[in-house]
Scaffold this motif. Structure first.
Motif, PDB file in Angstrom:
ATOM      1  N   ARG A 103       0.849  -1.193   0.000  1.00  0.00           N
ATOM      2  CA  ARG A 103       0.000   0.000   0.000  1.00  0.00           C
ATOM      3  C   ARG A 103       0.888   1.247   0.000  1.00  0.00           C
ATOM      4  N   TYR A 104       0.503   2.203  -0.830  1.00  0.00           N
ATOM      5  CA  TYR A 104       1.242   3.467  -0.924  1.00  0.00           C
ATOM      6  C   TYR A 104       0.366   4.599  -0.393  1.00  0.00           C
ATOM      7  N   GLN A 105       0.985   5.557   0.281  1.00  0.00           N
ATOM      8  CA  GLN A 105       0.245   6.666   0.872  1.00  0.00           C
ATOM      9  C   GLN A 105       0.739   7.987   0.296  1.00  0.00           C
ATOM     10  N   SER A 106      -0.202   8.788  -0.184  1.00  0.00           N
ATOM     11  CA  SER A 106       0.093  10.125  -0.688  1.00  0.00           C
ATOM     12  C   SER A 106      -0.553  11.153   0.230  1.00  0.00           C
ATOM     13  N   CYS A 149      -1.983   9.388  -5.315  1.00  0.00           N
ATOM     14  CA  CYS A 149      -1.726  10.825  -5.481  1.00  0.00           C
ATOM     15  C   CYS A 149      -2.936  11.526  -6.087  1.00  0.00           C
ATOM     16  N   SER A 191      -2.981   0.703  -3.687  1.00  0.00           N
ATOM     17  CA  SER A 191      -1.910  -0.157  -4.180  1.00  0.00           C
ATOM     18  C   SER A 191      -1.167   0.484  -5.349  1.00  0.00           C
ATOM     19  N   PRO A 197       4.156   8.643  -3.935  1.00  0.00           N
ATOM     20  CA  PRO A 197       4.998   7.881  -3.010  1.00  0.00           C
ATOM     21  C   PRO A 197       5.883   6.877  -3.733  1.00  0.00           C
ATOM     22  N   GLU A 198       7.099   6.731  -3.245  1.00  0.00           N
ATOM     23  CA  GLU A 198       8.054   5.797  -3.845  1.00  0.00           C
ATOM     24  C   GLU A 198       8.167   4.491  -3.059  1.00  0.00           C
ATOM     25  N   THR A 199       7.928   4.565  -1.756  1.00  0.00           N
ATOM     26  CA  THR A 199       8.028   3.364  -0.917  1.00  0.00           C
ATOM     27  C   THR A 199       6.678   3.082  -0.272  1.00  0.00           C
ATOM     28  N   PRO A 200       6.309   1.833  -0.156  1.00  0.00           N
ATOM     29  CA  PRO A 200       5.012   1.493   0.460  1.00  0.00           C
ATOM     30  C   PRO A 200       5.018   1.741   1.970  1.00  0.00           C
ATOM     31  N   PRO A 249       0.563   3.851  -6.563  1.00  0.00           N
ATOM     32  CA  PRO A 249       1.017   5.144  -6.011  1.00  0.00           C
ATOM     33  C   PRO A 249       0.495   6.342  -6.782  1.00  0.00           C
ATOM     34  N   GLU A 285      -4.526   6.261   0.537  1.00  0.00           N
ATOM     35  CA  GLU A 285      -3.768   5.027   0.360  1.00  0.00           C
ATOM     36  C   GLU A 285      -4.355   4.194  -0.776  1.00  0.00           C
TER      37      GLU A 285
END
Length: 244
Positions: A51-54, A138, A132, A170-173, A134, A130
């Motif tokens: 999961r990625y968070q912006s 955003c 999957s 985001p670049e990292t989960p 990124p 959030e």
């Protein structure tokens, strides 16, 4: 007093025996914990979707009667911040975001991806999204901010809900955490191994030593007949049957 002292001694001996049993199975416990931690780590890395968070931020300002920003204007803005945070996570905003981005999901599903933070003594609202993907995270964050700002200005008679910080890609989960899940899996494996060993030991009522006879049957041993080292297993079984 003697009976009480005897019971306390028996409890102490039992606890020491349990510790001795666990110590004798320390390798099994360690291997079980390691295997469980490794299994959870593999499941986390291979089967769980990252999961990625912006994050984006908006600035709330109430309407003013003059060109000068007074302390009462600041106080009123701070009081409205919590109300604005609730409106950001409203169904109306979620449905507008879904329509704007052509998302194939329900409003309740989108709201699960959105979280809002407010700080004390500030008019800045932080919006987290959030997903999957990124890039989609955003887009959701920026869309929620823009559409919520429009909704807030119309409903709450606010001067402006300006962009303070645009959403990042985001670049990292942010999850799931491989380290945390591995530690939790190892801890569960450790607890399970200890529980199985203790239950097996406590459920086993086999008389193995002379001390067990005196302790559990309350009988005194008159003597012990040892087995010769050259006797085979079958010979020992036959002698045991004959003694019976």
């Amino acid at each position: 007093m003697e009976t009480t002292q005897q019971n306390n001694d028996e409890i102490e001996i039992d606890l020491l025996e349990l510790l001795h049993v666990l110590w004798s199975k320390a390798l099994v416990i360690f291997l079980t914990a390691a295997a469980a931690g490794l299994a959870v780590m593999l499941v986390t890395q291979l089967f769980l979707t990252p999961r990625y968070q912006s994050t984006t931020k908006m600035y709330i300002l109430t309407k003013q009667n003059s060109d000068t920003l007074t302390s009462s204007d600041l106080q009123a803005s701070e009081q409205l911040t919590q109300d604005c945070a609730q409106m950001i996570r409203s169904r109306q905003v979620a449905e507008a975001v879904i329509s704007n981005l052509n998302l194939d999901m329900k409003a309740s599903e989108l709201l699960e991806k959105i979280s809002v933070e407010t700080s004390t003594d500030t008019r800045i609202i932080t919006i987290h999204a959030e997903d999957s993907d990124p890039y989609l995270a955003c887009s959701i964050a920026n869309s929620v901010r823009d559409l919520a700002a429009h909704e807030i200005q119309n409903v709450m008679n606010i001067e402006a809900a300006n962009v303070f910080e645009t959403a990042n890609i985001p670049e990292t989960p942010v999850g799931p955490s491989t380290v945390r899940n591995t530690l939790i899996g190892a801890a569960l494996g450790f607890v399970a191994a200890v529980a199985v060993i203790l239950i097996s030991y406590l459920m086993n009522d086999t008389i193995r030593t002379a001390d067990d006879v005196e302790r559990y049957l309350h009988l005194s041993m008159l003597g012990i007949i040892p087995l010769a080292e050259t006797e085979t297993g079958n010979t020992r079984k036959m002698k045991a049957k004959r003694r019976r």
